[in-house]
Design a protein around this motif. Structure first.
Motif, PDB file in Angstrom:
ATOM      1  N   ASN A 179      35.168  36.958  30.239  1.00 47.51           N
ATOM      2  CA  ASN A 179      34.345  36.548  31.392  1.00 47.51           C
ATOM      3  C   ASN A 179      35.012  35.456  32.249  1.00 47.51           C
ATOM      4  O   ASN A 179      36.058  35.704  32.834  1.00 47.51           O
ATOM      5  CB  ASN A 179      32.959  36.089  30.915  1.00 47.51           C
ATOM      6  CG  ASN A 179      32.228  37.212  30.198  1.00 47.51           C
ATOM      7  OD1 ASN A 179      32.516  38.382  30.423  1.00 47.51           O
ATOM      8  ND2 ASN A 179      31.306  36.877  29.321  1.00 47.51           N
ATOM      9  N   GLY A 180      34.425  34.253  32.269  1.00 48.03           N
ATOM     10  CA  GLY A 180      34.947  33.169  33.115  1.00 48.03           C
ATOM     11  C   GLY A 180      36.383  32.779  32.759  1.00 48.03           C
ATOM     12  O   GLY A 180      37.149  32.354  33.632  1.00 48.03           O
ATOM     13  N   ASP A 236      27.248  44.813  35.969  1.00 46.35           N
ATOM     14  CA  ASP A 236      27.114  43.935  37.135  1.00 46.35           C
ATOM     15  C   ASP A 236      27.755  44.621  38.350  1.00 46.35           C
ATOM     16  O   ASP A 236      28.951  44.932  38.338  1.00 46.35           O
ATOM     17  CB  ASP A 236      27.846  42.621  36.779  1.00 46.35           C
ATOM     18  CG  ASP A 236      27.777  41.586  37.874  1.00 46.35           C
ATOM     19  OD1 ASP A 236      27.868  41.950  39.055  1.00 46.35           O
ATOM     20  OD2 ASP A 236      27.630  40.402  37.537  1.00 46.35           O
ATOM     21  N   THR A 238      28.408  43.560  41.410  1.00 44.05           N
ATOM     22  CA  THR A 238      29.456  42.801  42.122  1.00 44.05           C
ATOM     23  C   THR A 238      30.770  42.906  41.362  1.00 44.05           C
ATOM     24  O   THR A 238      31.836  43.094  41.953  1.00 44.05           O
ATOM     25  CB  THR A 238      29.048  41.312  42.258  1.00 44.05           C
ATOM     26  OG1 THR A 238      27.756  41.248  42.811  1.00 44.05           O
ATOM     27  CG2 THR A 238      30.028  40.549  43.117  1.00 44.05           C
ATOM     28  N   LEU A 239      30.662  42.791  40.056  1.00 46.01           N
ATOM     29  CA  LEU A 239      31.869  42.906  39.232  1.00 46.01           C
ATOM     30  C   LEU A 239      32.482  44.298  39.376  1.00 46.01           C
ATOM     31  O   LEU A 239      33.704  44.442  39.480  1.00 46.01           O
ATOM     32  CB  LEU A 239      31.522  42.608  37.762  1.00 46.01           C
ATOM     33  CG  LEU A 239      32.637  42.802  36.753  1.00 46.01           C
ATOM     34  CD1 LEU A 239      33.873  41.994  37.114  1.00 46.01           C
ATOM     35  CD2 LEU A 239      32.155  42.409  35.349  1.00 46.01           C
ATOM     36  N   TYR A 282      40.655  34.844  46.636  1.00 45.81           N
ATOM     37  CA  TYR A 282      40.611  34.880  45.165  1.00 45.81           C
ATOM     38  C   TYR A 282      41.800  35.625  44.549  1.00 45.81           C
ATOM     39  O   TYR A 282      41.855  35.824  43.341  1.00 45.81           O
ATOM     40  CB  TYR A 282      39.310  35.536  44.698  1.00 45.81           C
ATOM     41  CG  TYR A 282      38.078  34.808  45.157  1.00 45.81           C
ATOM     42  CD1 TYR A 282      37.780  33.538  44.654  1.00 45.81           C
ATOM     43  CD2 TYR A 282      37.230  35.362  46.099  1.00 45.81           C
ATOM     44  CE1 TYR A 282      36.651  32.855  45.082  1.00 45.81           C
ATOM     45  CE2 TYR A 282      36.093  34.685  46.529  1.00 45.81           C
ATOM     46  CZ  TYR A 282      35.813  33.431  46.015  1.00 45.81           C
ATOM     47  OH  TYR A 282      34.697  32.747  46.430  1.00 45.81           O
ATOM     48  N   ILE A 323      37.345  34.802  40.253  1.00 45.01           N
ATOM     49  CA  ILE A 323      36.255  33.988  40.784  1.00 45.01           C
ATOM     50  C   ILE A 323      35.882  32.971  39.713  1.00 45.01           C
ATOM     51  O   ILE A 323      35.345  33.346  38.655  1.00 45.01           O
ATOM     52  CB  ILE A 323      35.070  34.883  41.181  1.00 45.01           C
ATOM     53  CG1 ILE A 323      35.629  35.958  42.129  1.00 45.01           C
ATOM     54  CG2 ILE A 323      33.963  34.038  41.808  1.00 45.01           C
ATOM     55  CD1 ILE A 323      34.679  36.685  42.979  1.00 45.01           C
ATOM     56  N   ASN A 325      34.643  30.554  37.005  1.00 47.62           N
ATOM     57  CA  ASN A 325      33.395  30.482  36.221  1.00 47.62           C
ATOM     58  C   ASN A 325      32.548  31.753  36.288  1.00 47.62           C
ATOM     59  O   ASN A 325      31.394  31.746  35.889  1.00 47.62           O
ATOM     60  CB  ASN A 325      32.533  29.285  36.652  1.00 47.62           C
ATOM     61  CG  ASN A 325      33.312  28.005  36.525  1.00 47.62           C
ATOM     62  OD1 ASN A 325      33.963  27.779  35.513  1.00 47.62           O
ATOM     63  ND2 ASN A 325      33.287  27.189  37.566  1.00 47.62           N
ATOM     64  N   TYR A 326      33.127  32.820  36.804  1.00 48.95           N
ATOM     65  CA  TYR A 326      32.381  34.076  36.863  1.00 48.95           C
ATOM     66  C   TYR A 326      33.193  35.128  36.108  1.00 48.95           C
ATOM     67  O   TYR A 326      33.045  35.292  34.886  1.00 48.95           O
ATOM     68  CB  TYR A 326      32.142  34.424  38.343  1.00 48.95           C
ATOM     69  CG  TYR A 326      31.438  35.742  38.614  1.00 48.95           C
ATOM     70  CD1 TYR A 326      30.263  36.092  37.962  1.00 48.95           C
ATOM     71  CD2 TYR A 326      31.971  36.634  39.560  1.00 48.95           C
ATOM     72  CE1 TYR A 326      29.642  37.310  38.249  1.00 48.95           C
ATOM     73  CE2 TYR A 326      31.342  37.833  39.843  1.00 48.95           C
ATOM     74  CZ  TYR A 326      30.179  38.173  39.184  1.00 48.95           C
ATOM     75  OH  TYR A 326      29.569  39.360  39.465  1.00 48.95           O
ATOM     76  N   TYR A 327      34.083  35.828  36.815  1.00 42.56           N
ATOM     77  CA  TYR A 327      34.911  36.833  36.172  1.00 42.56           C
ATOM     78  C   TYR A 327      36.294  36.831  36.797  1.00 42.56           C
ATOM     79  O   TYR A 327      36.463  36.414  37.939  1.00 42.56           O
ATOM     80  CB  TYR A 327      34.337  38.241  36.373  1.00 42.56           C
ATOM     81  CG  TYR A 327      33.045  38.517  35.640  1.00 42.56           C
ATOM     82  CD1 TYR A 327      33.001  38.513  34.249  1.00 42.56           C
ATOM     83  CD2 TYR A 327      31.885  38.809  36.344  1.00 42.56           C
ATOM     84  CE1 TYR A 327      31.812  38.788  33.583  1.00 42.56           C
ATOM     85  CE2 TYR A 327      30.694  39.077  35.682  1.00 42.56           C
ATOM     86  CZ  TYR A 327      30.667  39.060  34.292  1.00 42.56           C
ATOM     87  OH  TYR A 327      29.507  39.335  33.637  1.00 42.56           O
TER      88      TYR A 327
END
Ligand code: GLY
Ligand code: MN
Length: 349
Positions: A179-180, A236, A238-239, A282, A323, A325-327
Protein backbone atom coordinates in the motif's frame (compact mmCIF):
# COMPACT_ATOMS: atom_id res chain seq x y z
CA UNK A 1 42.40 5.38 -29.31
CA UNK A 2 42.27 2.53 -26.85
CA UNK A 3 44.26 3.90 -23.93
CA UNK A 4 42.34 3.81 -20.69
CA UNK A 5 42.45 2.78 -17.04
CA UNK A 6 39.66 1.22 -15.00
CA UNK A 7 39.02 0.05 -11.45
CA UNK A 8 35.30 -0.72 -11.56
CA UNK A 9 34.71 -4.48 -11.13
CA UNK A 10 32.21 -4.84 -13.97
CA UNK A 11 34.42 -2.86 -16.32
CA UNK A 12 37.35 -5.10 -15.32
CA UNK A 13 35.32 -8.25 -15.86
CA UNK A 14 34.17 -7.04 -19.28
CA UNK A 15 37.71 -6.29 -20.45
CA UNK A 16 39.72 -9.14 -19.00
CA UNK A 17 37.26 -11.73 -17.66
CA UNK A 18 38.31 -11.30 -14.04
CA UNK A 19 37.74 -8.76 -11.30
CA UNK A 20 38.44 -8.31 -7.62
CA UNK A 21 38.00 -5.48 -5.17
CA UNK A 22 41.57 -4.21 -5.38
CA UNK A 23 42.74 -4.01 -8.95
CA UNK A 24 43.64 -1.56 -11.66
CA UNK A 25 43.74 -2.31 -15.37
CA UNK A 26 45.65 -0.02 -17.70
CA UNK A 27 45.46 -0.47 -21.45
CA UNK A 28 47.81 1.16 -23.91
CA UNK A 29 46.50 -0.15 -27.20
CA UNK A 30 46.75 -3.93 -27.14
CA UNK A 31 49.07 -3.94 -24.15
CA UNK A 32 47.29 -4.43 -20.86
CA UNK A 33 48.57 -4.23 -17.30
CA UNK A 34 46.49 -5.87 -14.58
CA UNK A 35 47.64 -4.75 -11.15
CA UNK A 36 46.43 -6.37 -7.98
CA UNK A 37 47.75 -7.55 -4.62
CA UNK A 38 48.93 -10.97 -3.47
CA UNK A 39 45.51 -12.06 -2.21
CA UNK A 40 44.26 -12.30 -5.77
CA UNK A 41 47.37 -13.47 -7.64
CA UNK A 42 46.37 -17.10 -8.16
CA UNK A 43 42.81 -16.36 -9.20
CA UNK A 44 43.99 -13.61 -11.53
CA UNK A 45 46.45 -16.02 -13.19
CA UNK A 46 43.71 -18.63 -13.55
CA UNK A 47 41.01 -16.33 -14.88
CA UNK A 48 42.51 -13.45 -16.82
CA UNK A 49 41.53 -13.69 -20.49
CA UNK A 50 44.17 -12.67 -22.97
CA UNK A 51 41.96 -12.50 -26.06
CA UNK A 52 41.70 -8.70 -26.30
CA UNK A 53 45.04 -7.71 -24.74
CA UNK A 54 48.49 -9.03 -24.11
CA UNK A 55 48.26 -8.75 -20.35
CA UNK A 56 51.08 -8.37 -17.88
CA UNK A 57 49.99 -9.33 -14.37
CA UNK A 58 51.62 -7.12 -11.76
CA UNK A 59 51.29 -8.18 -8.14
CA UNK A 60 52.04 -5.35 -5.78
CA UNK A 61 51.50 -4.15 -2.23
CA UNK A 62 51.26 -0.60 -3.56
CA UNK A 63 49.15 -0.40 -6.72
CA UNK A 64 49.68 3.33 -7.13
CA UNK A 65 53.45 3.08 -7.02
CA UNK A 66 53.45 0.18 -9.48
CA UNK A 67 50.99 1.98 -11.75
CA UNK A 68 53.23 5.07 -11.75
CA UNK A 69 56.14 2.95 -12.96
CA UNK A 70 54.02 1.75 -15.89
CA UNK A 71 52.76 5.23 -16.70
CA UNK A 72 56.33 6.57 -16.71
CA UNK A 73 57.14 4.14 -19.51
CA UNK A 74 54.26 5.57 -21.56
CA UNK A 75 54.85 9.27 -20.90
CA UNK A 76 53.32 11.69 -23.45
CA UNK A 77 50.45 9.26 -24.07
CA UNK A 78 46.81 10.06 -23.58
CA UNK A 79 44.82 8.01 -21.06
CA UNK A 80 41.04 8.00 -20.54
CA UNK A 81 39.60 7.35 -17.10
CA UNK A 82 36.25 7.67 -15.37
CA UNK A 83 36.66 10.13 -12.47
CA UNK A 84 33.77 8.42 -10.66
CA UNK A 85 35.95 5.31 -10.22
CA UNK A 86 38.93 7.01 -8.57
CA UNK A 87 39.17 8.68 -5.20
CA UNK A 88 40.85 12.08 -5.12
CA UNK A 89 43.56 10.51 -2.95
CA UNK A 90 44.25 7.74 -5.47
CA UNK A 91 44.21 9.95 -8.54
CA UNK A 92 46.27 12.80 -7.07
CA UNK A 93 48.99 10.39 -6.02
CA UNK A 94 48.90 8.54 -9.32
CA UNK A 95 49.29 11.56 -11.58
CA UNK A 96 51.79 13.57 -9.56
CA UNK A 97 54.71 14.58 -11.84
CA UNK A 98 53.76 12.13 -14.57
CA UNK A 99 53.55 13.44 -18.10
CA UNK A 100 50.42 11.67 -19.21
CA UNK A 101 47.50 13.48 -20.77
CA UNK A 102 44.73 12.17 -18.50
CA UNK A 103 41.27 12.61 -20.00
CA UNK A 104 38.36 12.41 -17.53
CA UNK A 105 35.37 10.79 -19.24
CA UNK A 106 32.50 9.87 -16.94
CA UNK A 107 30.76 6.64 -17.97
CA UNK A 108 33.12 6.00 -20.89
CA UNK A 109 33.12 2.29 -20.13
CA UNK A 110 29.34 2.08 -19.84
CA UNK A 111 29.19 3.73 -23.26
CA UNK A 112 31.41 0.97 -24.58
CA UNK A 113 28.99 -1.65 -23.18
CA UNK A 114 25.82 0.11 -24.26
CA UNK A 115 25.13 -2.07 -27.32
CA UNK A 116 25.04 -5.69 -26.25
CA UNK A 117 26.39 -8.65 -28.22
CA UNK A 118 24.13 -11.60 -29.02
CA UNK A 119 25.84 -13.57 -26.23
CA UNK A 120 25.16 -10.81 -23.72
CA UNK A 121 21.51 -10.57 -24.79
CA UNK A 122 21.16 -14.33 -24.29
CA UNK A 123 22.61 -14.02 -20.77
CA UNK A 124 20.29 -11.12 -19.91
CA UNK A 125 17.34 -13.04 -21.27
CA UNK A 126 18.22 -16.10 -19.21
CA UNK A 127 18.69 -13.94 -16.13
CA UNK A 128 15.25 -12.42 -16.62
CA UNK A 129 13.68 -15.87 -17.13
CA UNK A 130 15.14 -17.04 -13.83
CA UNK A 131 13.89 -13.84 -12.26
CA UNK A 132 10.38 -14.45 -13.56
CA UNK A 133 10.46 -17.97 -12.09
CA UNK A 134 11.30 -16.44 -8.73
CA UNK A 135 8.36 -14.05 -9.10
CA UNK A 136 6.08 -17.05 -9.71
CA UNK A 137 7.48 -18.92 -6.70
CA UNK A 138 7.09 -15.85 -4.53
CA UNK A 139 3.45 -15.46 -5.65
CA UNK A 140 2.82 -19.10 -4.78
CA UNK A 141 4.33 -18.58 -1.36
CA UNK A 142 2.27 -15.42 -0.82
CA UNK A 143 -0.88 -17.34 -1.63
CA UNK A 144 -0.05 -20.14 0.78
CA UNK A 145 1.55 -18.32 3.67
CA UNK A 146 1.89 -14.64 2.87
CA UNK A 147 -1.18 -13.30 4.62
CA UNK A 148 -0.39 -11.49 7.89
CA UNK A 149 3.36 -11.62 7.18
CA UNK A 150 5.43 -8.47 7.57
CA UNK A 151 7.14 -6.81 4.62
CA UNK A 152 10.46 -7.66 6.28
CA UNK A 153 9.62 -11.35 6.38
CA UNK A 154 8.36 -11.29 2.80
CA UNK A 155 11.53 -9.47 1.78
CA UNK A 156 13.58 -12.22 3.44
CA UNK A 157 11.55 -14.97 1.73
CA UNK A 158 11.77 -13.25 -1.65
CA UNK A 159 15.57 -13.24 -1.43
CA UNK A 160 15.53 -17.01 -1.03
CA UNK A 161 13.46 -17.47 -4.19
CA UNK A 162 15.54 -14.99 -6.17
CA UNK A 163 18.91 -16.37 -5.17
CA UNK A 164 17.64 -19.96 -5.38
CA UNK A 165 18.81 -20.39 -1.80
CA UNK A 166 22.15 -18.73 -2.47
CA UNK A 167 23.02 -19.93 -5.98
CA UNK A 168 22.60 -16.49 -7.56
CA UNK A 169 23.62 -13.02 -6.42
CA UNK A 170 20.88 -10.43 -6.53
CA UNK A 171 20.97 -7.43 -8.87
CA UNK A 172 19.90 -5.18 -5.99
CA UNK A 173 18.13 -5.28 -2.66
CA UNK A 174 14.57 -6.29 -3.64
CA UNK A 175 11.69 -3.94 -2.96
CA UNK A 176 8.57 -5.29 -1.27
CA UNK A 177 6.06 -2.54 -0.56
CA UNK A 178 2.51 -2.79 0.76
CA UNK A 179 0.00 0.00 0.00
CA UNK A 180 1.51 3.34 1.16
CA UNK A 181 5.01 1.85 1.28
CA UNK A 182 4.72 1.07 -2.42
CA UNK A 183 4.46 4.83 -2.92
CA UNK A 184 8.14 5.09 -1.92
CA UNK A 185 9.78 3.96 -5.17
CA UNK A 186 12.73 2.36 -3.35
CA UNK A 187 11.01 1.51 -0.06
CA UNK A 188 12.91 -0.31 2.66
CA UNK A 189 10.93 -3.22 4.14
CA UNK A 190 8.88 -2.30 7.21
CA UNK A 191 6.93 -4.29 9.77
CA UNK A 192 3.60 -3.55 8.09
CA UNK A 193 1.62 -6.72 7.48
CA UNK A 194 0.01 -8.00 4.30
CA UNK A 195 -3.77 -8.30 4.50
CA UNK A 196 -6.54 -9.18 2.11
CA UNK A 197 -7.39 -6.18 -0.06
CA UNK A 198 -3.81 -4.88 -0.01
CA UNK A 199 -1.64 -3.80 -2.90
CA UNK A 200 1.85 -5.30 -3.05
CA UNK A 201 4.64 -3.90 -5.19
CA UNK A 202 7.54 -6.28 -5.85
CA UNK A 203 10.67 -5.12 -7.69
CA UNK A 204 13.53 -7.57 -7.97
CA UNK A 205 16.32 -9.05 -10.03
CA UNK A 206 19.16 -11.53 -9.88
CA UNK A 207 22.46 -12.05 -11.64
CA UNK A 208 23.13 -14.88 -14.04
CA UNK A 209 26.82 -15.14 -14.92
CA UNK A 210 27.05 -11.57 -13.65
CA UNK A 211 24.31 -10.24 -15.96
CA UNK A 212 21.45 -8.53 -14.13
CA UNK A 213 17.72 -8.92 -14.44
CA UNK A 214 15.08 -6.51 -13.18
CA UNK A 215 11.30 -6.67 -13.08
CA UNK A 216 8.50 -4.96 -11.16
CA UNK A 217 4.95 -6.09 -10.69
CA UNK A 218 2.18 -4.54 -8.65
CA UNK A 219 -0.41 -7.04 -7.49
CA UNK A 220 -3.63 -7.10 -5.50
CA UNK A 221 -4.36 -9.61 -2.76
CA UNK A 222 -7.99 -10.38 -3.53
CA UNK A 223 -10.26 -13.22 -2.59
CA UNK A 224 -8.54 -15.47 -5.14
CA UNK A 225 -5.08 -14.59 -3.86
CA UNK A 226 -2.39 -12.54 -5.58
CA UNK A 227 -0.72 -12.86 -8.96
CA UNK A 228 2.08 -10.96 -10.62
CA UNK A 229 0.29 -10.89 -13.97
CA UNK A 230 0.02 -7.56 -15.70
CA UNK A 231 -3.76 -7.85 -15.65
CA UNK A 232 -4.87 -6.73 -12.20
CA UNK A 233 -8.27 -6.00 -10.71
CA UNK A 234 -8.35 -3.69 -7.66
CA UNK A 235 -11.44 -2.91 -5.56
CA UNK A 236 -10.55 0.78 -5.29
CA UNK A 237 -11.60 2.45 -8.55
CA UNK A 238 -9.02 5.28 -8.30
CA UNK A 239 -6.31 2.71 -7.80
CA UNK A 240 -7.59 0.74 -10.78
CA UNK A 241 -7.42 3.90 -12.87
CA UNK A 242 -3.86 4.57 -11.74
CA UNK A 243 -2.87 1.00 -12.51
CA UNK A 244 -4.40 1.13 -16.00
CA UNK A 245 -2.64 4.42 -16.74
CA UNK A 246 0.75 2.98 -15.72
CA UNK A 247 0.15 -0.12 -17.80
CA UNK A 248 -0.85 1.96 -20.79
CA UNK A 249 2.21 4.20 -20.36
CA UNK A 250 4.42 1.11 -20.36
CA UNK A 251 2.72 -0.39 -23.41
CA UNK A 252 2.92 2.86 -25.37
CA UNK A 253 6.61 3.31 -24.56
CA UNK A 254 7.48 -0.28 -25.49
CA UNK A 255 5.48 -0.16 -28.70
CA UNK A 256 6.95 3.18 -29.75
CA UNK A 257 10.64 2.48 -29.07
CA UNK A 258 12.60 2.20 -32.33
CA UNK A 259 16.26 2.39 -33.31
CA UNK A 260 17.18 5.93 -34.30
CA UNK A 261 14.94 7.59 -31.71
CA UNK A 262 16.29 9.64 -28.87
CA UNK A 263 16.02 7.80 -25.54
CA UNK A 264 14.29 10.95 -24.24
CA UNK A 265 11.48 10.43 -26.77
CA UNK A 266 10.70 7.05 -25.23
CA UNK A 267 10.55 8.74 -21.84
CA UNK A 268 8.23 11.37 -23.28
CA UNK A 269 5.88 8.77 -24.74
CA UNK A 270 5.36 7.15 -21.32
CA UNK A 271 5.27 10.48 -19.48
CA UNK A 272 2.63 11.92 -21.84
CA UNK A 273 0.20 9.11 -21.01
CA UNK A 274 0.63 9.74 -17.28
CA UNK A 275 0.50 13.53 -17.62
CA UNK A 276 -2.64 13.45 -19.77
CA UNK A 277 -4.35 11.34 -17.09
CA UNK A 278 -3.46 14.03 -14.53
CA UNK A 279 -0.81 12.11 -12.59
CA UNK A 280 2.32 13.73 -14.07
CA UNK A 281 3.66 15.06 -10.77
CA UNK A 282 3.47 11.57 -9.26
CA UNK A 283 5.80 10.02 -11.85
CA UNK A 284 8.98 10.96 -10.04
CA UNK A 285 11.69 9.04 -11.88
CA UNK A 286 12.92 8.20 -15.38
CA UNK A 287 11.04 5.77 -17.58
CA UNK A 288 13.90 3.30 -17.66
CA UNK A 289 17.58 2.45 -17.64
CA UNK A 290 20.02 0.30 -19.55
CA UNK A 291 21.03 -2.94 -17.87
CA UNK A 292 23.89 -5.40 -18.23
CA UNK A 293 26.72 -6.16 -15.84
CA UNK A 294 25.54 -3.13 -13.84
CA UNK A 295 21.92 -2.89 -12.76
CA UNK A 296 21.83 0.69 -14.05
CA UNK A 297 23.68 1.27 -17.29
CA UNK A 298 23.29 3.40 -20.37
CA UNK A 299 21.06 4.31 -22.09
CA UNK A 300 19.09 6.12 -19.44
CA UNK A 301 15.53 6.51 -20.70
CA UNK A 302 15.08 9.92 -19.17
CA UNK A 303 13.85 13.37 -20.22
CA UNK A 304 17.45 14.61 -20.45
CA UNK A 305 19.02 11.70 -22.30
CA UNK A 306 20.73 12.64 -25.56
CA UNK A 307 21.43 9.03 -26.48
CA UNK A 308 20.18 7.75 -29.81
CA UNK A 309 18.72 4.27 -29.47
CA UNK A 310 20.42 1.49 -31.40
CA UNK A 311 19.72 -2.16 -32.11
CA UNK A 312 21.17 -4.35 -29.38
CA UNK A 313 20.53 -1.96 -26.52
CA UNK A 314 18.78 -3.54 -23.54
CA UNK A 315 16.86 -1.37 -21.10
CA UNK A 316 13.96 -1.31 -18.68
CA UNK A 317 10.63 0.41 -19.25
CA UNK A 318 9.22 1.07 -15.79
CA UNK A 319 6.78 3.94 -15.47
CA UNK A 320 5.15 4.46 -12.09
CA UNK A 321 2.70 6.61 -10.18
CA UNK A 322 3.35 7.18 -6.48
CA UNK A 323 0.80 8.91 -4.29
CA UNK A 324 2.31 9.38 -0.84
CA UNK A 325 0.53 7.54 1.98
CA UNK A 326 -1.91 6.00 -0.47
CA UNK A 327 -0.58 3.63 -3.13
CA UNK A 328 2.30 3.23 -5.53
CA UNK A 329 2.17 1.40 -8.82
CA UNK A 330 5.12 0.48 -11.03
CA UNK A 331 5.26 -2.01 -13.87
CA UNK A 332 8.67 -2.93 -15.25
CA UNK A 333 9.97 -5.17 -18.01
CA UNK A 334 13.24 -5.36 -19.87
CA UNK A 335 13.38 -4.94 -23.62
CA UNK A 336 16.00 -5.48 -26.28
CA UNK A 337 15.90 -3.12 -29.21
CA UNK A 338 15.71 -4.94 -32.54
CA UNK A 339 15.47 -3.54 -36.08
CA UNK A 340 11.66 -3.27 -35.97
CA UNK A 341 11.33 -2.20 -32.35
CA UNK A 342 11.52 -3.28 -28.74
CA UNK A 343 11.03 -6.92 -27.74
CA UNK A 344 10.34 -7.83 -24.11
CA UNK A 345 12.90 -10.35 -22.86
CA UNK A 346 12.08 -13.21 -20.53
CA UNK A 347 8.49 -14.01 -19.69
CA UNK A 348 5.90 -11.49 -18.61
CA UNK A 349 2.80 -13.11 -17.13
N1 GLY B 1 14.37 -1.84 -10.27
C1 GLY B 1 15.10 -0.96 -9.43
C2 GLY B 1 15.64 0.16 -10.19
O1 GLY B 1 15.69 0.12 -11.40
O2 GLY B 1 16.11 1.15 -9.63
MN1 MN C 1 14.74 -1.06 -12.90
Amino acid sequence: MNNFMIRDENALYFEVGYSCDNALFIAFGDNGYFLTDGRYETEAKENLKHDKYVISLIVSRDLIRSARAILKKHEKSTLIYNPQEFSVFFFERLKNNIKINFIPKPNFHQEKRMVKTADEIALLEHSQRLNFKAFMQFAKFLNKKGKDSTESFLHYKAQGFLSKKGVYDLSFNPIVGINGNAAKPHALPSNDKLHKGDLLLFDAGLKYKRYCSDMTRTGFLGKNGISFCKEQRFLDSTLQKIYDVVLKAQEVAIKGAKPGMLASEVDTSARNVIEKAGFGKYFVHSTGHGIGLDIHELPNISPRSKIILQEGMVFSIEPGIYIPNYYGVRIEDLVVLESKGARIIGETS
